[in-house]
Design a protein around this motif. Structure first.
Motif, short mmCIF file in Angstrom:
data_model
loop_
_atom_site.label_atom_id
_atom_site.label_comp_id
_atom_site.label_asym_id
_atom_site.label_seq_id
_atom_site.Cartn_x
_atom_site.Cartn_y
_atom_site.Cartn_z
N VAL A 98 0.85 -1.19 0.00
CA VAL A 98 0.00 0.00 0.00
C VAL A 98 0.89 1.23 0.00
CG1 VAL A 98 -1.75 1.32 1.25
CG2 VAL A 98 -1.86 -1.18 1.20
N VAL A 99 0.58 2.18 -0.89
CA VAL A 99 1.30 3.45 -0.94
C VAL A 99 0.28 4.58 -0.84
CG1 VAL A 99 3.24 2.57 -2.29
CG2 VAL A 99 1.23 3.46 -3.47
N HIS A 100 0.72 5.70 -0.27
CA HIS A 100 -0.15 6.86 -0.12
C HIS A 100 0.34 7.95 -1.07
CE1 HIS A 100 -1.16 4.68 3.56
NE2 HIS A 100 -2.29 5.38 3.57
N LEU A 101 -0.42 8.18 -2.11
CA LEU A 101 -0.06 9.23 -3.07
C LEU A 101 -0.52 10.59 -2.59
CD1 LEU A 101 -0.89 7.29 -6.35
CD2 LEU A 101 1.15 7.22 -4.92
N ALA A 102 -1.33 10.60 -1.55
CA ALA A 102 -1.75 11.78 -0.80
C ALA A 102 -2.14 11.25 0.58
CB ALA A 102 -2.92 12.49 -1.48
N PRO A 103 -2.19 12.12 1.61
CA PRO A 103 -2.49 11.62 2.96
C PRO A 103 -3.77 10.79 3.04
CG PRO A 103 -1.72 13.89 3.06
CD PRO A 103 -1.87 13.57 1.61
N ASP A 104 -4.77 11.11 2.27
CA ASP A 104 -6.02 10.38 2.33
C ASP A 104 -6.30 9.58 1.05
OD1 ASP A 104 -6.29 12.56 0.74
OD2 ASP A 104 -8.29 13.14 1.45
N ALA A 105 -5.22 9.22 0.35
CA ALA A 105 -5.39 8.50 -0.92
C ALA A 105 -4.49 7.27 -0.97
CB ALA A 105 -5.08 9.43 -2.10
N PRO A 106 -4.91 6.18 -0.27
CA PRO A 106 -4.11 4.95 -0.35
C PRO A 106 -4.36 4.21 -1.66
CG PRO A 106 -6.04 4.61 1.03
CD PRO A 106 -6.07 6.06 0.62
N TRP A 107 -3.30 3.65 -2.21
CA TRP A 107 -3.38 2.85 -3.43
C TRP A 107 -2.66 1.52 -3.20
CZ3 TRP A 107 -4.58 4.50 -8.76
CH2 TRP A 107 -5.21 5.75 -8.81
N SER A 108 -3.21 0.45 -3.78
CA SER A 108 -2.47 -0.82 -3.79
C SER A 108 -1.50 -0.80 -4.96
CB SER A 108 -3.44 -2.00 -3.94
OG SER A 108 -4.07 -1.99 -5.20
N LEU A 109 -0.33 -1.39 -4.75
CA LEU A 109 0.70 -1.41 -5.78
C LEU A 109 1.29 -2.81 -5.87
CD1 LEU A 109 3.50 1.18 -6.45
CD2 LEU A 109 4.09 -1.23 -6.14
N ARG A 110 1.31 -3.35 -7.07
CA ARG A 110 1.96 -4.64 -7.33
C ARG A 110 3.08 -4.41 -8.33
NH1 ARG A 110 -1.16 -8.09 -10.08
NH2 ARG A 110 -2.91 -6.68 -10.38
#
Length: 323
Positions: free
Chosen positions: A204-216
């Motif tokens: 999981v990465v946060h591209l903004a404080p309230d915007a988590p994204w899954s990354l593979r």
């Protein structure tokens, strides 16, 4: 008389009828009991496919005094077959013949290795073409962000429309330059795993404080070299995601591989994680295929899995492998 090549590996003395009277060997043929050939017709020592070639050697030497070099496959007393290149020389009408041979097994082995190397290069070429086809299909068909990144500088090489729209990851841009330090270290660890194992677990990465994204992340090879392939998808809160996304979309976002099959094991649906695990470019490449195509480890294959499911209704922690 000049020999056609230096250091013969085998020299046979034949009578006028082509019957072997004596045999002298050198090199690795010295271990062969060629005394067993005495009294045998020269043609009888050749394999069936080379019998006519052996006969031509004698016939040519009888007519011309000396034959050109000719290769025959000879069956040695030990039972092994080896290619021998012979030149046959006539000793006169009543004198018989001398057959001078060179063992070509080393040459044959080299030719076989060269052929295997060529086949390996061809397999690698088509494998690379297959990889390129898969990631190209993934770039074009995925609804999530898919990015191809150069490992040396983490610059974007290619990105699909969603990656450009949502993440501004256009070609030439640096990949996720504003990650928090902790997540940057986690990403570097994931890339190390991708380099050694081919792919890394979902993070999981946060591209903004309230915007988590899954990354593979996975590493792929192509004719242009090695690249990282990143697959990113936004993550919402559990309640928000359930309210906004249908079940099918939620399953697609699972980090674990998921596939829906019928009672015969034929794949009907598959999520992105399964497609990545099976190295497929899109869901249509999996649909209609039997699970046996990938799950084929003896004792833990698709047939065993389906049999247990039909008897017990569930299978827990069955260990197998995807091929």
């Amino acid at each position: 008389m000049d020999e056609p090549f230096g250091g013969p590996d085998i020299t046979l003395t034949l009578d006028a009828e082509g019957v072997i009277r004596d045999a002298v060997t050198s090199g690795d043929l010295t271990e062969e009991s060629l005394d067993l050939w005495r009294g045998l017709n020269f043609e009888a020592t050749a394999t069936p496919s080379s019998g006519q070639s052996a006969a031509r050697l004698i016939d040519t030497a009888r007519r011309r005094g000396r034959s050109a070099s000719r290769q025959i496959s000879q069956k040695l007393p030990s039972g092994r077959e080896t290619p021998i290149e012979y030149t046959m020389v006539s000793l006169g009408k009543a004198g018989g013949f001398i057959a001078i041979g060179r063992n070509l097994q080393a040459v044959a082995d080299l030719q076989a290795r060269l052929a295997e190397a060529q086949q390996a290069r061809e397999r690698d070429y088509w494998k690379l073409r297959d990889v390129e086809t898969r990631y190209r299909a993934l770039l074009e068909n995925s609804r999530d962000a898919v990015v191809l990144v150069r490992p040396t500088n983490l610059r974007v090489v290619e990105a699909n429309a969603e990656a450009i729209r949502a993440l501004k990851l256009s070609p030439g841009a640096e990949f996720l330059p504003d990650l928090p330090a902790k997540e940057r270290r986690a990403l570097e660890a994931a890339l190390e795993t991708a380099r050694t194992r081919g792919r890394a677990p979902t993070m999981v990465v946060h591209l903004a404080p309230d915007a988590p994204w899954s990354l593979r992340a996975s590493q792929i090879s192509s004719e242009a070299g090695q690249f990282y392939l990143f697959h990113l998808a936004p993550i919402g809160g559990a309640e928000t995601a359930a309210e906004k996304l249908p079940l099918e979309e939620l399953l697609q976002r699972f980090p674990e591989a998921f596939t829906l099959v019928d009672r015969e094991g034929v794949v009907r649906r598959a999520n992105y994680a399964f497609l990545d695990l099976a190295q497929l470019g899109g869901e249509n490449a999996a649909q209609g295929q039997n699970l046996k195509r990938w799950l084929s480890q003896p004792g833990a294959d698709a047939s065993v899995l389906l049999s247990i499911l039909q008897r017990q209704g569930a299978v827990r922690r069955m260990q197998s492998s995807i091929e």
